[in-house]
Design a protein around this motif. Sequence first.
Motif, PDB file in Angstrom:
ATOM      1  N   ILE A  52       5.318 -12.554  39.065  1.00 30.78           N
ATOM      2  CA  ILE A  52       5.770 -13.633  38.183  1.00 30.78           C
ATOM      3  C   ILE A  52       6.085 -13.051  36.809  1.00 30.78           C
ATOM      4  O   ILE A  52       5.782 -11.902  36.521  1.00 30.78           O
ATOM      5  CB  ILE A  52       4.723 -14.754  38.077  1.00 30.78           C
ATOM      6  N   CYS A  70      -4.641  -9.476  34.131  1.00 21.56           N
ATOM      7  CA  CYS A  70      -3.843 -10.246  35.081  1.00 21.56           C
ATOM      8  C   CYS A  70      -3.129  -9.301  36.049  1.00 21.56           C
ATOM      9  O   CYS A  70      -2.451  -8.360  35.622  1.00 21.56           O
ATOM     10  CB  CYS A  70      -2.814 -11.094  34.344  1.00 21.56           C
ATOM     11  N   VAL A  96      -5.293 -21.115  34.891  1.00 19.51           N
ATOM     12  CA  VAL A  96      -4.243 -20.153  35.235  1.00 19.51           C
ATOM     13  C   VAL A  96      -3.592 -19.568  33.986  1.00 19.51           C
ATOM     14  O   VAL A  96      -3.201 -18.396  33.978  1.00 19.51           O
ATOM     15  CB  VAL A  96      -3.176 -20.771  36.175  1.00 19.51           C
ATOM     16  N   PHE A  97      -3.491 -20.351  32.915  1.00 19.67           N
ATOM     17  CA  PHE A  97      -2.904 -19.822  31.684  1.00 19.67           C
ATOM     18  C   PHE A  97      -3.752 -18.687  31.131  1.00 19.67           C
ATOM     19  O   PHE A  97      -3.236 -17.628  30.767  1.00 19.67           O
ATOM     20  CB  PHE A  97      -2.763 -20.933  30.633  1.00 19.67           C
ATOM     21  N   TRP A 123      -3.369 -15.673  33.143  1.00 19.34           N
ATOM     22  CA  TRP A 123      -2.041 -15.085  32.955  1.00 19.34           C
ATOM     23  C   TRP A 123      -1.963 -14.230  31.687  1.00 19.34           C
ATOM     24  O   TRP A 123      -1.373 -13.146  31.695  1.00 19.34           O
ATOM     25  CB  TRP A 123      -1.016 -16.213  32.896  1.00 19.34           C
ATOM     26  N   LEU A 137      -1.566 -17.380  40.916  1.00 18.50           N
ATOM     27  CA  LEU A 137      -2.885 -17.038  40.388  1.00 18.50           C
ATOM     28  C   LEU A 137      -4.023 -17.944  40.845  1.00 18.50           C
ATOM     29  O   LEU A 137      -5.178 -17.511  40.896  1.00 18.50           O
ATOM     30  CB  LEU A 137      -2.839 -17.040  38.853  1.00 18.50           C
ATOM     31  N   GLU A 142       4.921 -21.367  38.887  1.00 21.09           N
ATOM     32  CA  GLU A 142       4.786 -20.031  39.445  1.00 21.09           C
ATOM     33  C   GLU A 142       3.407 -19.439  39.140  1.00 21.09           C
ATOM     34  O   GLU A 142       2.849 -18.689  39.942  1.00 21.09           O
ATOM     35  CB  GLU A 142       5.901 -19.098  38.962  1.00 21.09           C
ATOM     36  N   GLN A 143       2.848 -19.786  37.999  1.00 17.74           N
ATOM     37  CA  GLN A 143       1.504 -19.305  37.671  1.00 17.74           C
ATOM     38  C   GLN A 143       0.461 -19.895  38.609  1.00 17.74           C
ATOM     39  O   GLN A 143      -0.430 -19.187  39.086  1.00 17.74           O
ATOM     40  CB  GLN A 143       1.165 -19.650  36.223  1.00 17.74           C
ATOM     41  N   ILE A 160       6.725 -22.384  29.517  1.00 21.47           N
ATOM     42  CA  ILE A 160       6.016 -21.502  30.431  1.00 21.47           C
ATOM     43  C   ILE A 160       6.182 -22.043  31.847  1.00 21.47           C
ATOM     44  O   ILE A 160       6.166 -23.264  32.070  1.00 21.47           O
ATOM     45  CB  ILE A 160       4.524 -21.461  30.038  1.00 21.47           C
ATOM     46  N   ASN A 161       6.317 -21.160  32.813  1.00 22.76           N
ATOM     47  CA  ASN A 161       6.512 -21.590  34.200  1.00 22.76           C
ATOM     48  C   ASN A 161       5.155 -21.831  34.864  1.00 22.76           C
ATOM     49  O   ASN A 161       4.602 -20.970  35.528  1.00 22.76           O
ATOM     50  CB  ASN A 161       7.317 -20.549  34.978  1.00 22.76           C
ATOM     51  N   ASN A 162       4.632 -23.037  34.657  1.00 26.02           N
ATOM     52  CA  ASN A 162       3.322 -23.375  35.206  1.00 26.02           C
ATOM     53  C   ASN A 162       3.289 -23.299  36.728  1.00 26.02           C
ATOM     54  O   ASN A 162       2.277 -22.881  37.318  1.00 26.02           O
ATOM     55  CB  ASN A 162       2.910 -24.782  34.768  1.00 26.02           C
ATOM     56  N   TRP A 205       3.093 -12.232  30.934  1.00 24.80           N
ATOM     57  CA  TRP A 205       2.841 -12.824  29.623  1.00 24.80           C
ATOM     58  C   TRP A 205       3.526 -12.047  28.498  1.00 24.80           C
ATOM     59  O   TRP A 205       4.185 -12.669  27.652  1.00 24.80           O
ATOM     60  CB  TRP A 205       1.340 -12.919  29.384  1.00 24.80           C
TER      61      TRP A 205
END
Length: 235
Positions: free
Chosen positions: A136, A131, A122-123, A126, A90, A85-86, A81-83, A139
Amino acid sequence: MASIYLIRHGQASFGAANYDQLSTLGQRQADVTGQFLSTIGLKIDAAVAGTLSRQQETGARILAGLGDPCELQTDRRFNEINNEEQVSALLPGLIEKDPVLAEIAARDFGDSKDYQKIIDAVFNAWVSPDCPDCGITPWPVFRDGVQNALKDIMKSVGAGKNTAVFTSGGTIATAVGLIVGAHHSGFYQFYEPVMNCSITRLIYSSKRVSLSNFNDAAHLQLLSAQLQESLVTYR
């Protein structure tokens, strides 16, 4: 029954200029994991890794330890997962509503525990249906990519075969959440506890796929005691 072994990469370089590389300990974890799998006689018939350096090196080192390794294939759908960018997209909106989170963010979350709290927030934002569209990777796109990558393995690898997938914690959590039918708010529970070089096993037939074990690091716990090394890590 055929099996897919989802193996998280060894410890990466948290806090370094380039996170996407195994630390010295991460390399050791991968090496001893390969040696352990060889000792128990596990035959890997196919192997896949995401494109990230920490995933690729973990795969190469573990396969080398098996003595007669198969070729390591690459599939970017198993990337993490692209942490980053999240967090960028967010977090600003989240800290406006949560003063505790704002305080953590103000400390620049250089501490791993602070960072995990940020990722938690943020997860979950997302994966929520609420969201916002903020440019980005959505999900559903990531989730469906993981699901389709697993389906492709099940279709292409023969019955009774073992496939190793060298990937990351968020990707493993997504796969497990899909298999157990988790609500979107339940995926994070499978993300945070995933240990470096832990093994999650899926078993499948032509009709169904099941979770056999999750986040198993017993081999590293055993080797830690035998070798008098600290081999178990979460980050």
